[in-house]
Design a protein around this motif. Structure first.
Motif, PDB file in Angstrom:
ATOM      1  N   PHE A   1      46.421  47.253  35.439  1.00  0.00           N
ATOM      2  CA  PHE A   1      45.586  48.786  36.123  1.00  0.00           C
ATOM      3  C   PHE A   1      46.136  48.878  37.274  1.00  0.00           C
ATOM      4  O   PHE A   1      44.275  47.776  37.530  1.00  0.00           O
ATOM      5  CB  PHE A   1      44.608  49.386  35.160  1.00  0.00           C
ATOM      6  N   ALA A   2      46.371  49.557  37.906  1.00  0.00           N
ATOM      7  CA  ALA A   2      46.178  49.590  39.305  1.00  0.00           C
ATOM      8  C   ALA A   2      44.615  50.572  39.977  1.00  0.00           C
ATOM      9  O   ALA A   2      44.706  51.625  39.218  1.00  0.00           O
ATOM     10  CB  ALA A   2      46.914  49.773  40.309  1.00  0.00           C
ATOM     11  N   VAL A   3      43.618  49.865  40.385  1.00  0.00           N
ATOM     12  CA  VAL A   3      42.596  50.699  40.525  1.00  0.00           C
ATOM     13  C   VAL A   3      42.976  51.247  42.782  1.00  0.00           C
ATOM     14  O   VAL A   3      42.648  50.744  43.364  1.00  0.00           O
ATOM     15  CB  VAL A   3      41.133  50.010  41.364  1.00  0.00           C
ATOM     16  N   THR A   4      42.585  52.802  41.906  1.00  0.00           N
ATOM     17  CA  THR A   4      43.293  53.756  43.568  1.00  0.00           C
ATOM     18  C   THR A   4      41.739  53.476  44.350  1.00  0.00           C
ATOM     19  O   THR A   4      41.816  54.428  45.865  1.00  0.00           O
ATOM     20  CB  THR A   4      44.121  54.226  43.616  1.00  0.00           C
ATOM     21  N   ALA A   5      41.149  53.951  44.133  1.00  0.00           N
ATOM     22  CA  ALA A   5      39.786  54.462  44.401  1.00  0.00           C
ATOM     23  C   ALA A   5      38.907  54.072  43.524  1.00  0.00           C
ATOM     24  O   ALA A   5      38.814  53.562  42.222  1.00  0.00           O
ATOM     25  CB  ALA A   5      39.909  56.086  44.510  1.00  0.00           C
ATOM     26  N   SER A   6      37.583  53.470  44.178  1.00  0.00           N
ATOM     27  CA  SER A   6      36.352  53.114  43.517  1.00  0.00           C
ATOM     28  C   SER A   6      34.856  53.622  44.400  1.00  0.00           C
ATOM     29  O   SER A   6      34.843  53.523  45.551  1.00  0.00           O
ATOM     30  CB  SER A   6      36.062  51.538  43.395  1.00  0.00           C
ATOM     31  N   ARG A   7      34.070  54.232  43.224  1.00  0.00           N
ATOM     32  CA  ARG A   7      32.709  54.249  44.281  1.00  0.00           C
ATOM     33  C   ARG A   7      31.687  53.044  43.417  1.00  0.00           C
ATOM     34  O   ARG A   7      31.028  53.519  45.012  1.00  0.00           O
ATOM     35  CB  ARG A   7      32.285  55.673  43.455  1.00  0.00           C
ATOM     36  N   GLN A   8      31.549  52.797  43.205  1.00  0.00           N
ATOM     37  CA  GLN A   8      31.132  51.490  42.547  1.00  0.00           C
ATOM     38  C   GLN A   8      32.153  50.358  42.260  1.00  0.00           C
ATOM     39  O   GLN A   8      33.381  50.401  42.027  1.00  0.00           O
ATOM     40  CB  GLN A   8      30.337  51.512  41.385  1.00  0.00           C
ATOM     41  N   GLU A   9      31.338  49.095  41.776  1.00  0.00           N
ATOM     42  CA  GLU A   9      32.652  47.992  41.356  1.00  0.00           C
ATOM     43  C   GLU A   9      32.850  48.008  39.781  1.00  0.00           C
ATOM     44  O   GLU A   9      32.191  48.332  39.371  1.00  0.00           O
ATOM     45  CB  GLU A   9      31.727  46.565  41.823  1.00  0.00           C
ATOM     46  N   VAL A  10      33.856  48.004  39.497  1.00  0.00           N
ATOM     47  CA  VAL A  10      34.218  48.091  38.014  1.00  0.00           C
ATOM     48  C   VAL A  10      34.325  46.473  37.498  1.00  0.00           C
ATOM     49  O   VAL A  10      34.377  46.151  38.069  1.00  0.00           O
ATOM     50  CB  VAL A  10      36.576  48.674  38.359  1.00  0.00           C
ATOM     51  N   ARG A  11      33.458  47.023  36.558  1.00  0.00           N
ATOM     52  CA  ARG A  11      33.146  45.815  35.627  1.00  0.00           C
ATOM     53  C   ARG A  11      34.092  45.632  34.087  1.00  0.00           C
ATOM     54  O   ARG A  11      34.306  47.191  33.786  1.00  0.00           O
ATOM     55  CB  ARG A  11      31.770  45.935  35.828  1.00  0.00           C
ATOM     56  N   ASP A  12      33.922  44.520  33.394  1.00  0.00           N
ATOM     57  CA  ASP A  12      34.486  44.832  32.343  1.00  0.00           C
ATOM     58  C   ASP A  12      33.539  45.765  31.130  1.00  0.00           C
ATOM     59  O   ASP A  12      32.284  45.730  31.581  1.00  0.00           O
ATOM     60  CB  ASP A  12      34.725  43.149  31.813  1.00  0.00           C
ATOM     61  N   GLY A  13      34.221  45.891  30.391  1.00  0.00           N
ATOM     62  CA  GLY A  13      33.757  47.126  29.928  1.00  0.00           C
ATOM     63  C   GLY A  13      33.867  48.748  30.212  1.00  0.00           C
ATOM     64  O   GLY A  13      33.336  49.898  29.241  1.00  0.00           O
ATOM     65  N   ASP A  14      34.216  48.745  31.194  1.00  0.00           N
ATOM     66  CA  ASP A  14      34.307  50.075  31.861  1.00  0.00           C
ATOM     67  C   ASP A  14      35.762  50.883  31.472  1.00  0.00           C
ATOM     68  O   ASP A  14      36.254  50.478  30.263  1.00  0.00           O
ATOM     69  CB  ASP A  14      34.898  50.129  33.668  1.00  0.00           C
ATOM     70  N   LEU A  15      35.094  51.969  30.985  1.00  0.00           N
ATOM     71  CA  LEU A  15      35.980  53.105  30.451  1.00  0.00           C
ATOM     72  C   LEU A  15      37.385  53.793  30.748  1.00  0.00           C
ATOM     73  O   LEU A  15      37.122  54.006  32.579  1.00  0.00           O
ATOM     74  CB  LEU A  15      35.362  54.001  29.167  1.00  0.00           C
ATOM     75  N   LEU A  16      37.871  54.054  30.473  1.00  0.00           N
ATOM     76  CA  LEU A  16      39.678  55.002  31.014  1.00  0.00           C
ATOM     77  C   LEU A  16      39.674  56.411  29.926  1.00  0.00           C
ATOM     78  O   LEU A  16      39.994  56.211  28.763  1.00  0.00           O
ATOM     79  CB  LEU A  16      40.516  54.068  30.876  1.00  0.00           C
ATOM     80  N   MET A  17      39.445  57.387  31.124  1.00  0.00           N
ATOM     81  CA  MET A  17      39.849  58.746  30.672  1.00  0.00           C
ATOM     82  C   MET A  17      40.316  59.160  31.501  1.00  0.00           C
ATOM     83  O   MET A  17      40.188  59.189  32.697  1.00  0.00           O
ATOM     84  CB  MET A  17      38.495  59.212  29.951  1.00  0.00           C
ATOM     85  N   PRO A  18      41.658  60.121  30.668  1.00  0.00           N
ATOM     86  CA  PRO A  18      42.274  60.968  32.654  1.00  0.00           C
ATOM     87  C   PRO A  18      41.534  61.909  32.728  1.00  0.00           C
ATOM     88  O   PRO A  18      40.490  62.496  32.295  1.00  0.00           O
ATOM     89  CB  PRO A  18      42.955  62.239  30.959  1.00  0.00           C
TER      90      PRO A  18
END
Length: 357
Positions: free
Chosen positions: A218-235
């Motif tokens: 999964f490519a992170v295209t924008a972030s407001r905070q650091e992405v951590r293990d366990g974070d959820l993905l939703m449309p």
């Protein structure tokens, strides 16, 4: 026969009197909508909102739809632009508000005219709302968060990831959908403890970059905070804010309370966003205006020594801008006192609603 005629005449006269009194009362109520110091004319300027303009003319800005006289000869009569002039008019003996709009065109040739591109004024400060909605959403109680795709690992032995990085996700993803990355926040419950919904904090956005069996890249295209293990993905939610929505009371009686102020603020004032335990199932929609009643102080009875709560007082108004099944987000448009979590929200009082009939 004569007595019957006399009774009918008296009843008819009483009915006419009642109708006349009701008409007079409604006309008076319509007149009372206008502020005593309302201007006869006001020229709209950039930065105005519909609520601001309504407040210049009306005692209760949410009564705008009841006194707004649509101009059928004007394109998009529901929209108001900088440079338009709002005026008080007489509509069959009752005051109403209308608009005067200049042509504001530059003639280039006998066959062509150029109309400057203009942006209609917003019903409320959309910059505040849009900033909030890009960072918060509600997962209704019907959504099982444990079934949503989630980040398993960052890859390359990174502990955290951000825009431009790839992470590995477990769960079903579709290649042509943009996904938001979310972290579960506060759980909202009703007075009996039942879950109304759960707030999700937006961490960033991304898209499917590739798959490898059970795991997807999964490519992170924008972030407001650091992405951590366990974070959820939703449309991603569609964040279209309808500029035309009008401030108005709910169609049905609404009773609820302020659940929280996202961001951890305890005391609430004007232009603060609040979460409330009313939603679409209660008839609350974007544009709905709710009155806020501040909780009365909890005091000790000097004779019985029992604790008693003093009556609440009307303390503000909130306009809903996002509504979910059982929770909604609203912007405090008026606060005569400092509001707090737990304060009651409700349909505006019957006396105010009488003026809407």
């Amino acid at each position: 026969m004569t007595r019957r005629w006399e009774r009918a005449r008296r009843c008819g006269g009483a009915a006419l009197l009642i109708v006349g009194l009701l008409a007079a009362g409604m006309a008076h109520a319509q007149q009372q909508m206008l502020r005593d110091d309302a201007p006869k004319r006001y020229t709209v300027v950039r930065g105005d909102t519909l609520w601001d303009i309504s407040g210049r003319f009306l005692n209760h800005p949410w009564q705008w739809p009841q006194v707004w006289q649509i101009n059928p000869q004007i394109d998009n009569p529901h929209l108001i632009y900088p440079g338009d002039v709002v005026v008080i008019r007489d509509c069959n003996g009752k005051p109403c508000l209308g608009i005067e709009r200049g042509q504001n065109v530059v003639k280039l040739s006998p066959e062509m005219r150029r109309i400057p591109r203009r942006q209609a004024i917003a019903p409320l400060p959309l910059d505040v709302v849009e900033h909030f909605l890009t960072r918060h959403r509600i997962a209704d109680a019907s959504i099982n968060l444990s079934e949503q795709p989630y980040v398993v690992a960052s890859g390359d032995k990174r502990l955290i990831s951000g825009a431009g990085d790839d992470v590995y996700v477990r769960g079903d993803l579709t290649g042509d959908i943009r996904y938001g990355i979310y972290r579960p926040g506060e759980v909202y419950r009703d007075a009996q403890g039942a879950i109304l919904g759960r707030e999700l904090i937006s961490i960033g956005e991304g898209r499917l970059a590739g798959g490898d069996g059970d795991l997807n890249r999964f490519a992170v295209t924008a972030s407001r905070q650091e992405v951590r293990d366990g974070d959820l993905l939703m449309p991603l939610e569609r964040l279209e804010l309808v500029g035309e929505f009008q401030p108005r009371p709910p169609e049905h009686a609404v009773e609820g309370r302020i659940l929280s102020v996202p961001g951890g603020v305890r005391f609430i004032g004007r232009l603060h966003v609040v979460a409330m335990d009313v939603g679409t199932r209660d008839g609350v929609a974007p544009g709905s205006v709710l009155a806020v009643e501040q909780q009365g102080e909890l005091v000790s009875d000097p004779r019985t020594e029992e604790m008693a709560r003093l009556p609440g007082v009307e303390a503000g108004q909130v306009m809903v801008f996002r509504s979910y099944d059982r929770v909604s987000y609203g912007l405090v448009m008026r606060a005569t006192q400092t509001l707090e979590i737990g304060d009651r929200v409700h349909t505006p009082d019957a006396m105010d609603l009488y003026s809407l009939r």
